[in-house]
Design a protein around this motif. Sequence first.
Motif, PDB file in Angstrom:
ATOM      1  N   ILE A 113       0.840  -1.203   0.000  1.00 29.55           N
ATOM      2  CA  ILE A 113       0.000   0.000   0.000  1.00 29.55           C
ATOM      3  C   ILE A 113       0.874   1.252   0.000  1.00 29.55           C
ATOM      4  CG2 ILE A 113      -1.697   1.308   1.329  1.00 29.55           C
ATOM      5  CD1 ILE A 113      -2.768  -1.377   2.361  1.00 29.55           C
ATOM      6  N   GLN A 114       1.937   1.212   0.769  1.00 27.07           N
ATOM      7  CA  GLN A 114       2.845   2.359   0.851  1.00 27.07           C
ATOM      8  C   GLN A 114       3.462   2.688  -0.502  1.00 27.07           C
ATOM      9  OE1 GLN A 114       5.961   2.729   4.100  1.00 27.07           O
ATOM     10  NE2 GLN A 114       7.281   2.207   2.383  1.00 27.07           N
TER      11      GLN A 114
ATOM     12  N   VAL B  56      -5.795   3.209   6.937  1.00 28.66           N
ATOM     13  CA  VAL B  56      -6.415   2.090   7.650  1.00 28.66           C
ATOM     14  C   VAL B  56      -5.356   1.118   8.188  1.00 28.66           C
ATOM     15  CG1 VAL B  56      -7.894   0.061   7.409  1.00 28.66           C
ATOM     16  CG2 VAL B  56      -8.592   2.244   6.401  1.00 28.66           C
ATOM     17  N   VAL B  57      -4.486   0.652   7.295  1.00 25.10           N
ATOM     18  CA  VAL B  57      -3.480  -0.332   7.718  1.00 25.10           C
ATOM     19  C   VAL B  57      -2.455   0.318   8.648  1.00 25.10           C
ATOM     20  CG1 VAL B  57      -1.713  -1.956   6.944  1.00 25.10           C
ATOM     21  CG2 VAL B  57      -3.792  -1.631   5.590  1.00 25.10           C
ATOM     22  N   GLY B  58      -2.072   1.550   8.344  1.00 21.46           N
ATOM     23  CA  GLY B  58      -1.118   2.247   9.203  1.00 21.46           C
ATOM     24  C   GLY B  58      -1.664   2.468  10.598  1.00 21.46           C
ATOM     25  N   SER B  59      -2.942   2.833  10.691  1.00 17.92           N
ATOM     26  CA  SER B  59      -3.560   3.033  12.006  1.00 17.92           C
ATOM     27  C   SER B  59      -3.584   1.735  12.802  1.00 17.92           C
ATOM     28  CB  SER B  59      -4.981   3.574  11.839  1.00 17.92           C
ATOM     29  OG  SER B  59      -4.978   4.828  11.203  1.00 17.92           O
ATOM     30  N   PHE B  60      -3.837   0.622  12.122  1.00 18.51           N
ATOM     31  CA  PHE B  60      -3.838  -0.667  12.810  1.00 18.51           C
ATOM     32  C   PHE B  60      -2.454  -0.985  13.367  1.00 18.51           C
ATOM     33  CE2 PHE B  60      -3.318  -5.309  12.783  1.00 18.51           C
ATOM     34  CZ  PHE B  60      -4.344  -5.673  13.645  1.00 18.51           C
TER      35      PHE B  60
ATOM     36  N   ALA C 237      -4.829  17.319  -4.198  1.00 18.42           N
ATOM     37  CA  ALA C 237      -4.282  17.498  -2.859  1.00 18.42           C
ATOM     38  C   ALA C 237      -4.164  16.183  -2.115  1.00 18.42           C
ATOM     39  CB  ALA C 237      -5.160  18.465  -2.065  1.00 18.42           C
ATOM     40  N   LEU C 238      -5.039  15.217  -2.425  1.00 17.46           N
ATOM     41  CA  LEU C 238      -5.038  13.950  -1.707  1.00 17.46           C
ATOM     42  C   LEU C 238      -5.413  12.817  -2.645  1.00 17.46           C
ATOM     43  CD1 LEU C 238      -4.896  12.380   0.988  1.00 17.46           C
ATOM     44  CD2 LEU C 238      -7.316  12.884   1.315  1.00 17.46           C
ATOM     45  N   ASP C 239      -4.579  11.763  -2.638  1.00 17.17           N
ATOM     46  CA  ASP C 239      -4.869  10.546  -3.393  1.00 17.17           C
ATOM     47  C   ASP C 239      -5.750   9.656  -2.509  1.00 17.17           C
ATOM     48  OD1 ASP C 239      -4.935   8.179  -4.742  1.00 17.17           O
ATOM     49  OD2 ASP C 239      -2.775   7.918  -4.926  1.00 17.17           O
ATOM     50  N   LEU C 240      -7.071   9.768  -2.686  1.00 13.15           N
ATOM     51  CA  LEU C 240      -8.002   9.072  -1.799  1.00 13.15           C
ATOM     52  C   LEU C 240      -7.849   7.560  -1.866  1.00 13.15           C
ATOM     53  CD1 LEU C 240     -11.311  11.119  -2.184  1.00 13.15           C
ATOM     54  CD2 LEU C 240      -9.906  10.866  -0.130  1.00 13.15           C
ATOM     55  N   LYS C 241      -7.652   7.022  -3.064  1.00 15.32           N
ATOM     56  CA  LYS C 241      -7.582   5.572  -3.228  1.00 15.32           C
ATOM     57  C   LYS C 241      -6.434   4.974  -2.436  1.00 15.32           C
ATOM     58  CE  LYS C 241      -7.120   1.963  -6.755  1.00 15.32           C
ATOM     59  NZ  LYS C 241      -6.942   1.689  -8.213  1.00 15.32           N
ATOM     60  N   SER C 242      -5.206   5.466  -2.660  1.00 14.58           N
ATOM     61  CA  SER C 242      -4.044   4.931  -1.956  1.00 14.58           C
ATOM     62  C   SER C 242      -3.985   5.436  -0.525  1.00 14.58           C
ATOM     63  CB  SER C 242      -2.761   5.324  -2.699  1.00 14.58           C
ATOM     64  OG  SER C 242      -2.760   4.803  -4.007  1.00 14.58           O
ATOM     65  N   GLY C 243      -4.411   6.697  -0.324  1.00 16.71           N
ATOM     66  CA  GLY C 243      -4.318   7.288   1.004  1.00 16.71           C
ATOM     67  C   GLY C 243      -5.199   6.605   2.019  1.00 16.71           C
ATOM     68  N   LEU C 244      -6.396   6.175   1.605  1.00 12.08           N
ATOM     69  CA  LEU C 244      -7.309   5.519   2.537  1.00 12.08           C
ATOM     70  C   LEU C 244      -6.736   4.195   3.023  1.00 12.08           C
ATOM     71  CD1 LEU C 244     -10.038   5.619   3.937  1.00 12.08           C
ATOM     72  CD2 LEU C 244     -11.043   4.461   1.949  1.00 12.08           C
TER      73      LEU C 244
ATOM     74  N   TYR D  99       4.012   5.754  -5.599  1.00 10.76           N
ATOM     75  CA  TYR D  99       4.176   5.708  -7.052  1.00 10.76           C
ATOM     76  C   TYR D  99       2.960   6.237  -7.802  1.00 10.76           C
ATOM     77  CZ  TYR D  99       8.142   2.656  -5.896  1.00 10.76           C
ATOM     78  OH  TYR D  99       9.309   2.140  -5.383  1.00 10.76           O
ATOM     79  N   ASP D 100       1.758   6.091  -7.234  1.00 18.24           N
ATOM     80  CA  ASP D 100       0.563   6.565  -7.916  1.00 18.24           C
ATOM     81  C   ASP D 100       0.461   8.087  -7.908  1.00 18.24           C
ATOM     82  OD1 ASP D 100      -0.448   4.159  -8.765  1.00 18.24           O
ATOM     83  OD2 ASP D 100      -1.733   3.858  -7.013  1.00 18.24           O
ATOM     84  N   GLY D 101       0.905   8.701  -6.832  1.00 20.85           N
ATOM     85  CA  GLY D 101       0.625  10.133  -6.659  1.00 20.85           C
ATOM     86  C   GLY D 101       1.743  11.069  -7.028  1.00 20.85           C
TER      87      GLY D 101
END
Length: 567
Positions: free
Chosen positions: A495-496, A520-524, A509-516, A501-503
């Motif tokens: 995901i990282q 989620v995984v980072g918060s976990f 201002a924000l890549d919603l697809k990759s950022g979400l 690479y996508d953005g």
Amino acid sequence: MFAWNRDVVLVTLVATMVGKSDVSGFSISTRTSLFNNVHKNQIDFEEKNSNKLHQLNMVATTAPPTDLSSFDTVADEISPENPLRILVAGAGVGGLALANSLSKHPSMEVTVLERTDKFKRFGGPIQLASNALQVMKDMDEKVYDQIMEKFTFTGDKENGIKDGIRNEWYAKFDLKSPAEDRNMPYTGVIERPDLQQIFLDAIPKGVVQNGDGVESYIVNKNGHGVKAVLSSGKTVEGDVLIGADGIWSAVRATMRDEPLKGDGSGVSYSGYTVFAGELNYDSFDNGVVGYKVYIGPGQYFVITDIGNGRYQWYAFLAKPAGSAELEEKPDGNVPYLTNVFEGWSKDIHHILKATKENEVEQRDLYDRPPSVRKPWTKGPTALLGDSVHAMMPNLGQGGCQAIEDAFVLEQELLSAKNRNEIACKLENYRGRRLIRSAAVQGLSRFASDIIIRGFDTPTKIVKDEITGNLRFENFNYAGLVTRMMQPILPIFFTIQFNFLYDGYKNESALDLKSGLGLLVVGSFLLLLGAGTIGEAGLGIGLGLEGLIGTEGLLDFEAISTAVQDFL
């Protein structure tokens, strides 16, 4: 021969008045006021004593005083006949990338103001990840091709984290597939002096001016223009000033009216010091493994292939600031580290044994989280790279993010038709870069915190060779958490890298697809490691410093600002 120097006089005056010899802790307004007073006293003294000074052969060498409030009259329209005058403070990777691209356009007139007298071959390799390489290819394919001639790929090899005690692979991260899926170049390294020289050869002669760095600046209050005030006291006038002058940025200090260093500067010690070694080394896994991170309790060690039979290693330790001077190492750095990593992988000790003492350097690591509450831009000035989002080196994205800054700034400045648009264009740059750079900075700090404070030797069930009974190794909370993270980390890495690479074009201002997914995984992972990291990794871990209030509560005004920028 005695020559008057205003900086020397200023320091002497301040030392006499307040008992200090370093004025970097004073605010810009205080230093400017003192500077002007000293300069006036110096001129008065010289006028009254000119005959005596000539008799003693002590004629002042400072330049005539400059009227900082006087600016050239320039037309609003930007054209080849009336080009936009762009001043770049600092000739680092980001500053040179920007200068190289803009100088190719006839409506742009670029001047790079570099503090050092001349460029020398110093500094180790710099990692350029796929996102930065793609940006450079888009900006200047000829320069990109020259970089490839001196480049060493690591992204097409095995890379990952190893158990530093058992010498077993703990988790691998795939740099190859995300690049191939997007038809992007593989991540790799190049010697910093080689990269610098490629840019210098591509930039027209006279654009880069050495030996006089930017100390502050003055903005025209009654029209277009900004004057960079240099160390010599001279000024250079332009329409735009870009502060690419590093973590101790004078442009940032002037913009925000804050000290260059120390309390109030916004720069903070990370809590980590790093020892770095670079050497010729015959590694057993050369050509197979690119990058290895050895984890264990309270510290970690990195070994990476930098090409042409050379390797670089890093030892990251949690130490107080200034430990290089405070901690005695009577036998040298190599014996010291050999002792620190006693009982760790033989790979570590093998490369340490091959390292000469003069091949090791130690430095403390500083960073600064970008914040929505402090400006990136102000009028005709903007910040780039480490001056606004200095980050930990764990992801190898510091230079990469500076290159992305340059890419976006180039687009915004080239889109301006009139000088009246400049402030708005610089604000657009900030809006496109703020959230992404914050996330990368947070990921870099998160990587440091979780590896040093969160990781331990993973808990493992082993069979006793004598009795045949099963037993636990390193059965404790940190060991269990480290083992629990093992299957999750490869997902997080994927995901990282998708996010990075996508953005890279920074089109929103924000890549919603990759950022979400990253959130989620980072918060976990943050929650899982909270018991071992403590407060160190929380909040800043996902680059949310700018959205957290000073008391640890959510800053709703900051959140509102960020959302408005996104919308």
